[in-house]
Design a protein around this motif. Sequence first.
Motif, mmCIF file in Angstrom:
data_model
loop_
_atom_site.group_PDB
_atom_site.id
_atom_site.type_symbol
_atom_site.label_atom_id
_atom_site.label_comp_id
_atom_site.label_asym_id
_atom_site.label_seq_id
_atom_site.Cartn_x
_atom_site.Cartn_y
_atom_site.Cartn_z
ATOM 1 N N ILE A 12 0.756 -1.372 -0.125
ATOM 2 C CA ILE A 12 0.106 -0.014 0.063
ATOM 3 C C ILE A 12 0.999 1.439 -0.051
ATOM 4 O O ILE A 12 1.841 1.349 0.918
ATOM 5 N N GLU A 13 0.759 2.060 -0.931
ATOM 6 C CA GLU A 13 1.329 3.368 -1.081
ATOM 7 C C GLU A 13 0.490 4.377 -0.577
ATOM 8 O O GLU A 13 -0.666 4.468 -1.077
ATOM 9 N N ALA A 14 0.889 5.280 0.378
ATOM 10 C CA ALA A 14 0.069 6.389 0.891
ATOM 11 C C ALA A 14 0.710 7.390 0.957
ATOM 12 O O ALA A 14 1.993 7.491 1.437
ATOM 13 N N ASP A 15 0.209 8.752 1.024
ATOM 14 C CA ASP A 15 0.913 9.988 1.313
ATOM 15 C C ASP A 15 0.697 10.457 2.601
ATOM 16 O O ASP A 15 1.034 11.321 3.212
ATOM 17 N N SER A 16 0.006 9.639 3.673
ATOM 18 C CA SER A 16 -0.671 9.786 4.920
ATOM 19 C C SER A 16 0.463 8.935 5.876
ATOM 20 O O SER A 16 0.479 7.730 5.929
ATOM 21 N N GLN A 17 1.580 9.684 6.456
ATOM 22 C CA GLN A 17 2.510 8.982 7.448
ATOM 23 C C GLN A 17 1.569 8.610 8.546
ATOM 24 O O GLN A 17 2.015 7.663 8.932
ATOM 25 N N TYR A 18 0.661 9.394 9.000
ATOM 26 C CA TYR A 18 -0.219 8.829 10.071
ATOM 27 C C TYR A 18 -0.941 7.561 9.821
ATOM 28 O O TYR A 18 -0.865 6.639 10.700
ATOM 29 N N ALA A 19 -1.558 7.248 8.740
ATOM 30 C CA ALA A 19 -2.204 6.019 8.331
ATOM 31 C C ALA A 19 -1.114 4.992 8.396
ATOM 32 O O ALA A 19 -1.546 3.804 8.784
#
Length: 174
Positions: free
Chosen positions: A62-69
Amino acid sequence: MITVSTDGSCLRNPGGAIGWAWANHDGTHASGGVASGTNQIAELMAVLEAITAHPGDEPLRIEADSQYAIKCASEWVRGWKRKGWRTASGGPVQNLALVQAIDRAIAERPGPVTFSWVRGHQGDRFNERADELAGIAAREARDGRVGPANAVTEVIPVVAVAAPARVLAEDTLF
């Protein structure tokens, strides 16, 4: 390996309409939204929906721009579990039900799940597509035109995540 980009959108944080989306690098995608939430809830929903939509043995990235998630799902969760779902300072874990649902989905998935961070709004076409879909879903939720989940469009056939609100044609992906 299956690679999926995720993103969330919140029109007014907190309390505005939210949208979530995932865009599989094979061209499939899904999105949905609700009338009220936070940007963090939207990001976590995108991750949860991506995991549950991709069952099986094949590794999932999973690639995400949310470090929180990413950190909720892959780092912080271990400590929170050890501490009885409390933070390092002893406070309650925010968005606990979603974090626990992600943790269960990862544990129940036979194949491994890994995460990687991508810088948002920097031209990554899959991140941009997930961002676009999440924004559309948030606006539709605000306007009362979408439920919790839109349809998943696959190359062949079309499969619904939940009750389909609309199906996006494959030629609208990029």
